[in-house]
Structure formats: structure tokens, C-alpha cells
Scaffold this motif. Structure first.
Motif, PDB file in Angstrom:
ATOM      1  N   THR A   1       0.795  -1.184   0.092  1.00 16.93           N
ATOM      2  CA  THR A   1      -0.117   0.045  -0.002  1.00 16.93           C
ATOM      3  C   THR A   1       0.806   1.273   0.159  1.00 16.93           C
ATOM      4  OG1 THR A   1      -0.115   0.023   2.303  1.00 16.93           O
ATOM      5  CG2 THR A   1      -1.792  -1.172   1.129  1.00 16.93           C
TER       6      THR A   1
ATOM      7  N   TRP B   1     -14.151  -8.703  -4.665  1.00 18.03           N
ATOM      8  CA  TRP B   1     -12.856  -9.058  -4.735  1.00 18.03           C
ATOM      9  C   TRP B   1     -13.030 -10.597  -4.947  1.00 18.03           C
ATOM     10  CZ3 TRP B   1      -8.663  -7.613  -7.010  1.00 18.03           C
ATOM     11  CH2 TRP B   1      -8.237  -6.340  -6.870  1.00 18.03           C
TER      12      TRP B   1
ATOM     13  N   LEU C   1      -5.669   1.214   0.728  1.00 20.24           N
ATOM     14  CA  LEU C   1      -4.889   2.117   0.076  1.00 20.24           C
ATOM     15  C   LEU C   1      -5.098   3.544   0.229  1.00 20.24           C
ATOM     16  CD1 LEU C   1      -2.741   2.543  -2.233  1.00 20.24           C
ATOM     17  CD2 LEU C   1      -4.535   2.051  -3.730  1.00 20.24           C
TER      18      LEU C   1
ATOM     19  N   ARG D   1     -16.909  -4.456  -0.727  1.00 26.66           N
ATOM     20  CA  ARG D   1     -15.749  -4.557  -1.303  1.00 26.66           C
ATOM     21  C   ARG D   1     -15.042  -5.997  -1.455  1.00 26.66           C
ATOM     22  NH1 ARG D   1     -12.613   0.272   1.343  1.00 26.66           N
ATOM     23  NH2 ARG D   1     -14.292   0.472   2.814  1.00 26.66           N
TER      24      ARG D   1
ATOM     25  N   THR E   1      -6.752  -8.168  -1.098  1.00 29.34           N
ATOM     26  CA  THR E   1      -8.051  -7.384  -0.837  1.00 29.34           C
ATOM     27  C   THR E   1      -7.667  -6.307   0.343  1.00 29.34           C
ATOM     28  OG1 THR E   1      -9.355  -9.645  -1.148  1.00 29.34           O
ATOM     29  CG2 THR E   1     -10.451  -7.838   0.356  1.00 29.34           C
TER      30      THR E   1
ATOM     31  N   SER F   1      -4.917  -4.705   1.021  1.00 26.57           N
ATOM     32  CA  SER F   1      -4.137  -4.009  -0.003  1.00 26.57           C
ATOM     33  C   SER F   1      -5.119  -2.765  -0.526  1.00 26.57           C
ATOM     34  CB  SER F   1      -3.085  -4.241  -1.058  1.00 26.57           C
ATOM     35  OG  SER F   1      -2.146  -5.202  -0.275  1.00 26.57           O
ATOM     36  N   HIS F   2      -6.056  -3.248  -1.256  1.00 26.12           N
ATOM     37  CA  HIS F   2      -7.073  -2.577  -1.920  1.00 26.12           C
ATOM     38  C   HIS F   2      -7.823  -1.681  -0.833  1.00 26.12           C
ATOM     39  CE1 HIS F   2     -11.365  -1.851  -3.436  1.00 26.12           C
ATOM     40  NE2 HIS F   2     -10.651  -1.199  -4.352  1.00 26.12           N
TER      41      HIS F   2
END
Length: 302
Positions: free
Chosen positions: A97, A138, A181, A134, A175, A177-178
Motif C-alpha cells: 500500500t 474481490w 490504500l 468490497r 483485498t 491492500s485495496h
């Protein structure tokens, strides 16, 4: 004959002066926040620490103070394995990240001249959707019949779905990291935005090329934002149990999942509290070490 010195007394004038001092005014302004923090942070942590020294007997607690729960943690390899795995996953997520967030924050801070608020607005758009939504998104992307596998099969690049992108640590890392971020972008952006541009101009006048100017000026001055982003991502990632449960499978289980099980199905709150305290101590030690290492690297760069 010596006379014994009398203890100094605080006069009304001195007391009034103390109450009107800048330090006392600051303490008065800080008091509501301090009380709020004690009620919502210190007291719950104190309760968890107390629980960790108790033992569970069916539906009752044995309040005799003991280190039995901590002994169990360090005697059974499964807990050490899960804790080590959690630290590795959190460290990898933090590294990914921060590496992805820095260029984005740099672009918005130094390259975008107008409408920066719109860019910040776009960065915060993921916050508008549910965290669970979210994660499920993913799962659709990484699933056996998901977007990635379907695309690769239709292009003829693979004959069967890839099995290493879901229900393992790789899926957990992607997942998380998204999800984290944006939390890494914002503190780095604030740190970059505060850099005095005249320092960069001075470095250019002294003959520094863009790369050396970045290494000598921009990067060291932005390290507080990098440290903040590291802590903001690393600390809560270790304690995440929803993402590993939904996309991790048996190979992506983390320490937080076992803590949740102890407080839930196992009904062993003292052991769960001991696991939580152990994880918290390890996370604190690693976070302090990483922050110190980043500051050391920054001082060496200068």
C-alpha cells in the motif's frame, strides 16, 4: 538554636496565577478528550488485560491471577504460527500500500495544479461503499469463475482456472491492500503538500538533478507521512478477521480469527484476551521498530 523551616504554602495569588496559566488552560481544553480516551480506550484495555490473567471454567470465571493462558500461547505452535503469519501478511500489505500510495500522493501534491479537491474526493470514493461489499467484489474478481480466470481462459492463456488467487494468503493481501490504500495515500499527501517548494528550488539551483532532489529533499521531508501511513495500515491489518474469513480459506487464517473464535464459539474469554494482548504487544514492538528504521533511513539519506 536552629529554627525548623516551615513548609511553603500556596497563596491565593499563586493559585489564581496557576489557574490562569497557559499550561492549565491547555489541560482544561484537553480534559474532555482525555476523559473520553480513558473511557473508550484505557478502561476496555484494562478489562482485557485483567481477563487475560483469569481462567475459564465452563460458564464461570476463575478470577485467581495466573499466567496459564500465556503459557498455552507459547506452548502450542499453532498460535505462534498464526501470529507470525499475521505479522507477515500485515507487513506485506503495508509495503504494497505504501509503495502504491506514494506515487499517487506525489502526483496529486506536485503535478496537479488545479482542482486538487476533486482528486482527493476521487481517492475517498471507496469509503462510500461497505467494507463487506468490497470484499465480496474481490471474491467475484478472484473466484474460480471470476473476472480474472474467465478473461484468461477466453484469451486462451490458461486451460483451467487459477487456484492460487483465492482462498489463501494471496487473496487476503490483495483485498486488504485495496481496502487500506486510501488510508495510506492521505497522510503521505498531507506530508508532501507541506513541503516548502523553495527548498526544492534551492536544491535545483545548487545543481541537484530531479532524482537527487527527490532523495535529498522530498523523500526525507515526507517520511512523517510515510510513517503515519505505515502505522495506519499495519496496526489494524493484523487485527482484521473478516477478510481472512471470507477470502482467505484455511491457508489465510490469521490470529484475529482465533481471537474471535475464543470469544465466540469456544467461549474462552481469558484465552482470547491473552491472545489479543500478545498480538498487541508484538504489533507495538514491530511498529515502533519499523518507524525507527524509517527515521534512521531518512537521516542517512540526508
Amino acid at each position: 538554636m536552629r529554627t525548623r523551616k516551615e513548609a511553603p504554602t500556596v497563596t491565593t495569588t499563586q493559585f489564581t496565577r496557576l489557574m490562569r496559566s497557559e499550561g492549565m488552560r491547555g489541560f482544561t481544553l484537553m480534559s474532555p478528550t482525555l476523559i473520553y480516551a480513558l473511557l473508550l480506550l484505557a478502561i476496555p484495555i484494562g478489562v482485557i488485560i485483567t481477563f487475560s490473567f483469569w481462567t475459564q471454567h465452563y460458564l464461570d470465571f476463575d478470577t485467581t491471577l495466573t499466567l496459564k493462558n500465556y503459557a498455552i500461547i507459547w506452548e502450542k505452535p499453532i498460535y505462534q504460527t498464526l501470529l507470525f503469519r499475521s505479522l507477515i501478511v500485515a507487513g506485506t500489505v503495508t509495503l504494497v500500500t505504501v509503495v502504491l500510495a506514494y506515487p499517487i500522493a506525489y502526483f496529486v501534491a506536485f503535478r496537479v495544479q488545479d482542482h486538487k479537491a476533486i482528486w482527493i474526493f476521487l481517492i475517498t470514493i471507496p469509503f462510500w461503499t461497505s467494507y463487506l461489499l468490497r470484499i465480496f467484489a474481490w471474491k467475484l474478481v478472484l473466484g474460480y469463475d471470476g473476472l480474472i480466470n474467465s478473461t484468461l481462459i477466453n484469451l486462451g492463456l490458461i486451460d483451467e482456472p487459477l487456484s492460487f488467487i483465492l482462498y489463501n494468503m494471496n487473496a487476503v493481501i490483495v483485498t486488504l491492500s485495496h481496502a487500506w490504500l486510501p488510508f495510506a495515500i492521505l497522510p503521505i499527501y498531507v506530508s508532501l503538500e507541506k513541503i516548502d517548494r523553495s527548498l526544492l528550488e534551492a536544491a535545483t539551483d545548487l545543481g541537484d538533478k530531479p532524482l537527487m532532489r527527490f532523495l535529498r529533499v522530498t523523500l526525507p521531508l515526507s517520511l512523517p507521512g510515510v510513517i503515519a501511513a505505515t502505522l495506519v495500515v499495519f496496526i489494524p491489518t493484523v487485527g482484521d478477521y473478516v477478510t481472512p474469513k471470507l477470502v482467505g480459506g484455511k491457508d489465510g487464517v490469521m490470529i484475529a480469527n482465533f481471537i474471535q473464535i475464543q470469544f465466540g464459539k469456544a467461549n474462552n474469554w481469558p484465552l482470547g484476551a491473552a491472545l489479543a494482548i500478545t498480538a498487541m504487544v508484538c504489533v507495538t514492538a514491530v511498529a515502533v521498530s519499523v518507524a525507527g528504521f524509517i527515521k534512521f533511513i531518512g537521516s542517512r539519506i540526508r
